[in-house]
Design a protein around this motif. Structure first.
Motif, PDB file in Angstrom:
ATOM      1  N   ALA A  27       0.855  -1.190   0.000  1.00 32.57           N
ATOM      2  CA  ALA A  27       0.000   0.000   0.000  1.00 32.57           C
ATOM      3  C   ALA A  27       0.883   1.229   0.000  1.00 32.57           C
ATOM      4  N   MET A  28       0.510   2.193  -0.825  1.00 31.73           N
ATOM      5  CA  MET A  28       1.215   3.461  -0.832  1.00 31.73           C
ATOM      6  C   MET A  28       0.231   4.584  -1.070  1.00 31.73           C
ATOM      7  N   GLY A  29       0.300   5.577  -0.188  1.00 32.62           N
ATOM      8  CA  GLY A  29      -0.585   6.719  -0.309  1.00 32.62           C
ATOM      9  C   GLY A  29      -2.056   6.339  -0.322  1.00 32.62           C
ATOM     10  N   PRO A  37       4.158  -8.167 -10.812  1.00 34.99           N
ATOM     11  CA  PRO A  37       4.732  -8.047 -12.164  1.00 34.99           C
ATOM     12  C   PRO A  37       5.886  -7.055 -12.259  1.00 34.99           C
ATOM     13  N   TYR A  38       5.962  -6.155 -11.294  1.00 30.44           N
ATOM     14  CA  TYR A  38       7.029  -5.151 -11.332  1.00 30.44           C
ATOM     15  C   TYR A  38       8.337  -5.650 -10.700  1.00 30.44           C
ATOM     16  N   LEU A  39       8.250  -6.680  -9.884  1.00 26.75           N
ATOM     17  CA  LEU A  39       9.428  -7.162  -9.136  1.00 26.75           C
ATOM     18  C   LEU A  39      10.701  -7.293  -9.979  1.00 26.75           C
ATOM     19  N   PHE A  41      11.634  -5.821 -12.515  1.00 27.87           N
ATOM     20  CA  PHE A  41      12.062  -4.560 -13.133  1.00 27.87           C
ATOM     21  C   PHE A  41      12.556  -3.524 -12.121  1.00 27.87           C
ATOM     22  N   HIS A  42      12.409  -3.803 -10.846  1.00 31.70           N
ATOM     23  CA  HIS A  42      12.786  -2.808  -9.845  1.00 31.70           C
ATOM     24  C   HIS A  42      14.300  -2.568  -9.851  1.00 31.70           C
ATOM     25  N   PRO A  43      14.735  -1.333 -10.089  1.00 32.90           N
ATOM     26  CA  PRO A  43      16.174  -1.054 -10.160  1.00 32.90           C
ATOM     27  C   PRO A  43      16.904  -1.349  -8.855  1.00 32.90           C
ATOM     28  N   GLY A  44      16.186  -1.348  -7.748  1.00 28.70           N
ATOM     29  CA  GLY A  44      16.796  -1.639  -6.449  1.00 28.70           C
ATOM     30  C   GLY A  44      16.783  -3.119  -6.104  1.00 28.70           C
ATOM     31  N   PRO A  47      14.570  -8.230  -3.548  1.00 25.76           N
ATOM     32  CA  PRO A  47      14.506  -8.301  -2.084  1.00 25.76           C
ATOM     33  C   PRO A  47      14.180  -6.951  -1.445  1.00 25.76           C
ATOM     34  N   GLU A  48      14.750  -5.886  -1.982  1.00 26.25           N
ATOM     35  CA  GLU A  48      14.465  -4.550  -1.442  1.00 26.25           C
ATOM     36  C   GLU A  48      12.984  -4.221  -1.595  1.00 26.25           C
ATOM     37  N   LEU A  49      12.474  -4.421  -2.785  1.00 22.59           N
ATOM     38  CA  LEU A  49      11.066  -4.119  -3.043  1.00 22.59           C
ATOM     39  C   LEU A  49      10.149  -4.966  -2.161  1.00 22.59           C
ATOM     40  N   LEU A  50      10.531  -6.210  -1.941  1.00 25.79           N
ATOM     41  CA  LEU A  50       9.702  -7.111  -1.139  1.00 25.79           C
ATOM     42  C   LEU A  50       9.636  -6.720   0.339  1.00 25.79           C
ATOM     43  N   ARG A  51      10.514  -5.813   0.762  1.00 26.79           N
ATOM     44  CA  ARG A  51      10.422  -5.326   2.145  1.00 26.79           C
ATOM     45  C   ARG A  51       9.115  -4.578   2.361  1.00 26.79           C
ATOM     46  N   ALA A  52       8.541  -4.090   1.280  1.00 29.75           N
ATOM     47  CA  ALA A  52       7.275  -3.357   1.391  1.00 29.75           C
ATOM     48  C   ALA A  52       6.069  -4.274   1.192  1.00 29.75           C
ATOM     49  N   ALA A  53       6.302  -5.538   0.896  1.00 29.76           N
ATOM     50  CA  ALA A  53       5.191  -6.453   0.607  1.00 29.76           C
ATOM     51  C   ALA A  53       4.410  -6.822   1.859  1.00 29.76           C
ATOM     52  N   LYS A  59       6.106   4.850   3.956  1.00 28.61           N
ATOM     53  CA  LYS A  59       7.221   5.455   4.681  1.00 28.61           C
ATOM     54  C   LYS A  59       8.560   4.960   4.136  1.00 28.61           C
ATOM     55  N   LEU A  60       8.642   3.643   3.967  1.00 24.20           N
ATOM     56  CA  LEU A  60       9.857   3.015   3.450  1.00 24.20           C
ATOM     57  C   LEU A  60      10.234   3.608   2.086  1.00 24.20           C
ATOM     58  N   PHE A  61       9.249   3.675   1.221  1.00 16.12           N
ATOM     59  CA  PHE A  61       9.446   4.229  -0.119  1.00 16.12           C
ATOM     60  C   PHE A  61       9.958   5.657  -0.026  1.00 16.12           C
ATOM     61  N   GLY A  62       9.319   6.455   0.820  1.00 18.43           N
ATOM     62  CA  GLY A  62       9.674   7.860   0.961  1.00 18.43           C
ATOM     63  C   GLY A  62      11.059   8.079   1.551  1.00 18.43           C
ATOM     64  N   GLU A  63      11.519   7.118   2.328  1.00 18.97           N
ATOM     65  CA  GLU A  63      12.852   7.225   2.915  1.00 18.97           C
ATOM     66  C   GLU A  63      13.927   6.959   1.875  1.00 18.97           C
ATOM     67  N   ILE A  64      13.571   6.194   0.833  1.00 22.39           N
ATOM     68  CA  ILE A  64      14.586   5.765  -0.131  1.00 22.39           C
ATOM     69  C   ILE A  64      14.593   6.585  -1.408  1.00 22.39           C
ATOM     70  N   HIS A  65      13.434   6.741  -2.023  1.00 21.98           N
ATOM     71  CA  HIS A  65      13.400   7.522  -3.272  1.00 21.98           C
ATOM     72  C   HIS A  65      12.078   8.267  -3.434  1.00 21.98           C
ATOM     73  N   PRO A  66      11.939   9.343  -2.644  1.00 25.91           N
ATOM     74  CA  PRO A  66      10.694  10.122  -2.708  1.00 25.91           C
ATOM     75  C   PRO A  66      10.449  10.753  -4.082  1.00 25.91           C
ATOM     76  N   TRP A  67      11.499  10.842  -4.892  1.00 27.03           N
ATOM     77  CA  TRP A  67      11.364  11.468  -6.215  1.00 27.03           C
ATOM     78  C   TRP A  67      10.763  10.514  -7.247  1.00 27.03           C
ATOM     79  N   VAL A  68      10.697   9.234  -6.934  1.00 23.89           N
ATOM     80  CA  VAL A  68      10.169   8.269  -7.902  1.00 23.89           C
ATOM     81  C   VAL A  68       8.648   8.391  -7.987  1.00 23.89           C
TER      82      VAL A  68
HETATM   83  C1  HEM Z   1      15.701   2.340  -6.930  1.00 28.17           C
HETATM   84  C2  HEM Z   1      11.041   2.234  -8.173  1.00 28.17           C
HETATM   85  C3  HEM Z   1       9.891   0.465  -3.851  1.00 28.17           C
HETATM   86  C4  HEM Z   1      14.582   0.353  -2.697  1.00 28.17           C
HETATM   87  C5  HEM Z   1      14.509   2.530  -7.612  1.00 28.17           C
HETATM   88  C6  HEM Z   1      14.376   3.258  -8.846  1.00 28.17           C
HETATM   89  C7  HEM Z   1      13.086   3.218  -9.195  1.00 28.17           C
HETATM   90  C8  HEM Z   1      12.388   2.482  -8.182  1.00 28.17           C
HETATM   91  C9  HEM Z   1      12.465   3.855 -10.432  1.00 28.17           C
HETATM   92  C10 HEM Z   1      15.494   3.990  -9.568  1.00 28.17           C
HETATM   93  C11 HEM Z   1      15.515   5.384  -8.940  1.00 28.17           C
HETATM   94  C12 HEM Z   1      16.637   6.255  -9.334  1.00 28.17           C
HETATM   95  O1  HEM Z   1      17.682   5.756  -9.756  1.00 28.17           O
HETATM   96  O2  HEM Z   1      16.483   7.502  -9.183  1.00 28.17           O
HETATM   97  C13 HEM Z   1      10.323   1.725  -7.129  1.00 28.17           C
HETATM   98  C14 HEM Z   1       8.888   1.554  -7.113  1.00 28.17           C
HETATM   99  C15 HEM Z   1       8.563   1.059  -5.912  1.00 28.17           C
HETATM  100  C16 HEM Z   1       9.801   0.911  -5.148  1.00 28.17           C
HETATM  101  C17 HEM Z   1       7.935   1.886  -8.257  1.00 28.17           C
HETATM  102  C18 HEM Z   1       7.150   0.734  -5.509  1.00 28.17           C
HETATM  103  C19 HEM Z   1       6.767  -0.099  -4.627  1.00 28.17           C
HETATM  104  C20 HEM Z   1      11.048   0.312  -3.141  1.00 28.17           C
HETATM  105  C21 HEM Z   1      11.139  -0.140  -1.788  1.00 28.17           C
HETATM  106  C22 HEM Z   1      12.464  -0.181  -1.474  1.00 28.17           C
HETATM  107  C23 HEM Z   1      13.208   0.259  -2.612  1.00 28.17           C
HETATM  108  C24 HEM Z   1       9.956  -0.508  -0.914  1.00 28.17           C
HETATM  109  C25 HEM Z   1      13.153  -0.596  -0.214  1.00 28.17           C
HETATM  110  C26 HEM Z   1      12.616  -1.041   0.853  1.00 28.17           C
HETATM  111  C27 HEM Z   1      15.286   0.859  -3.741  1.00 28.17           C
HETATM  112  C28 HEM Z   1      16.710   1.034  -3.751  1.00 28.17           C
HETATM  113  C29 HEM Z   1      17.022   1.619  -4.966  1.00 28.17           C
HETATM  114  C30 HEM Z   1      15.796   1.774  -5.691  1.00 28.17           C
HETATM  115  C31 HEM Z   1      17.668   0.654  -2.627  1.00 28.17           C
HETATM  116  C32 HEM Z   1      18.401   2.086  -5.418  1.00 28.17           C
HETATM  117  C33 HEM Z   1      19.034   1.104  -6.348  1.00 28.17           C
HETATM  118  C34 HEM Z   1      20.373   1.612  -6.806  1.00 28.17           C
HETATM  119  O3  HEM Z   1      20.449   2.748  -7.298  1.00 28.17           O
HETATM  120  O4  HEM Z   1      21.327   0.873  -6.653  1.00 28.17           O
HETATM  121  N1  HEM Z   1      13.285   2.070  -7.215  1.00 28.17           N
HETATM  122  N2  HEM Z   1      10.845   1.316  -5.937  1.00 28.17           N
HETATM  123  N3  HEM Z   1      12.319   0.557  -3.619  1.00 28.17           N
HETATM  124  N4  HEM Z   1      14.761   1.288  -4.932  1.00 28.17           N
HETATM  125 FE1  HEM Z   1      12.817   1.301  -5.430  1.00 28.17          FE
END
Ligand code: HEM
Length: 90
Positions: A27-29, A37-39, A41-44, A47-53, A59-68
């Motif tokens: 859940a977000m916002g 389906p996005y798993l 493709f997540h650049p991070g 496992p990182e994305l699954l922390r939000a599952a 909050k987690l999302f906002g701490e890491i990349h609020p600009w996304v």
């Molecule tokens: C990077 C999308 C959730 C951790 C990114 C990037 C995108 C993205 C587009 C590249 C951002 C950039 O380079 O400026 C998403 C979307 C999410 C999501 C759509 C929706 C659920 C999360 C969560 C976490 C996370 C929940 C961690 C708990 C990271 C990390 C990176 C990253 C660590 C940096 C990877 C790197 O540059 O090496 N994500 N993300 N993301 N994401 Fe996410």
């Protein structure tokens, strides 16, 4: 009002961890997304994305990349609205 969205409670969300053959939801916002389906493709990484599952990832999302712009990126993955436990029935 009246939008045909699935109403997802925290306890429903909690089951969707991406494990045991279940899809991963987050859940977000106030919106609930099936992020399965996005798993890949997540650049991070997955496992990182699954922390939000299975929970509210706002909050987690906002701490890491609020600009996304997740609202655009995950528009087709949105499956419902997060509601309080007692609001399940519409
Ligand atoms: C990077 C999308 C959730 C951790 C990114 C990037 C995108 C993205 C587009 C590249 C951002 C950039 O380079 O400026 C998403 C979307 C999410 C999501 C759509 C929706 C659920 C999360 C969560 C976490 C996370 C929940 C961690 C708990 C990271 C990390 C990176 C990253 C660590 C940096 C990877 C790197 O540059 O090496 N994500 N993300 N993301 N994401 Fe996410």
């Amino acid at each position: 009002p009246g939008a045909p969205y699935l109403r997802v409670t925290p306890s429903m969300l909690k089951r969707q961890t991406g494990r045991k053959g279940k899809d991963a939801w987050t859940a977000m916002g106030g919106r609930v997304y099936n992020i399965t389906p996005y798993l890949p493709f997540h650049p991070g990484g997955e496992p990182e994305l699954l922390r939000a599952a299975g929970r509210d990832g706002t909050k987690l999302f906002g701490e890491i990349h609020p600009w996304v712009n997740y609202e655009n990126m995950l528009a087709s993955c949105m499956i419902g609205l997060l509601v309080e436990e007692h609001e399940a029935k519409s």
